[in-house]
Design an enzyme around this catalytic site. Structure first.
Site, PDB file in Angstrom:
ATOM      1  N   CYS A   6       0.831  -1.217   0.000  1.00  0.00           N
ATOM      2  CA  CYS A   6       0.000   0.000   0.000  1.00  0.00           C
ATOM      3  C   CYS A   6       0.865   1.267   0.000  1.00  0.00           C
ATOM      4  O   CYS A   6       1.609   1.518   0.945  1.00  0.00           O
ATOM      5  CB  CYS A   6      -0.898  -0.059   1.236  1.00  0.00           C
ATOM      6  SG  CYS A   6      -1.685   1.480   1.697  1.00  0.00           S
TER       7      CYS A   6
ATOM      8  N   CYS B 253       0.183   3.727   2.838  1.00  0.00           N
ATOM      9  CA  CYS B 253       0.689   3.159   4.098  1.00  0.00           C
ATOM     10  C   CYS B 253       2.170   3.471   4.259  1.00  0.00           C
ATOM     11  O   CYS B 253       2.645   3.745   5.361  1.00  0.00           O
ATOM     12  CB  CYS B 253       0.471   1.647   4.135  1.00  0.00           C
ATOM     13  SG  CYS B 253      -1.263   1.152   4.034  1.00  0.00           S
TER      14      CYS B 253
END
Length: 102
Positions: free
Chosen positions: A26, A29
């Site tokens: 991600c 993230c």
């Protein structure tokens, strides 16, 4: 010493626990990671920061209805105090943590 369960960690008395639901693949993230490190350092001894990989812990992510990542949850003694999905700027995250510290 046996490894503590997620529920034990967020329910323990003492300091609040900031949980980062993330995945290695991600992009947002990865943007959030240094912000979390900064906040963890800033509130060392007052706040516990843990990371939960949604790919390795799908049941925990499902239990807390994590639909997008990163998702941040702040707990104190098992009670959810705050929740936010997406990247949160460091100053905003610090404000949230500060208002929930006793």
């Amino acid at each position: 010493m046996p490894k503590k369960s997620f529920q034990e960690i967020i329910s323990s008395p003492g300091m609040p626990v900031l949980v980062d639901f993330y995945a290695d693949w991600c992009g947002p993230c990865k943007t959030m990671a240094p912000i979390l490190q900064q906040v963890a350092r800033q509130y060392e001894g007052k706040l516990k920061v843990i990371k939960i990989d949604v790919d390795k812990n799908p049941a925990v992510a499902q239990q807390y209805r994590v639909q997008g990542i990163p998702t941040l949850l702040l707990f104190h003694q098992g009670k959810q105090l705050w929740r936010q999905s997406g990247v949160v700027p460091a100053h905003q995250l610090s404000q949230v943590v500060q208002q929930h510290l006793k």
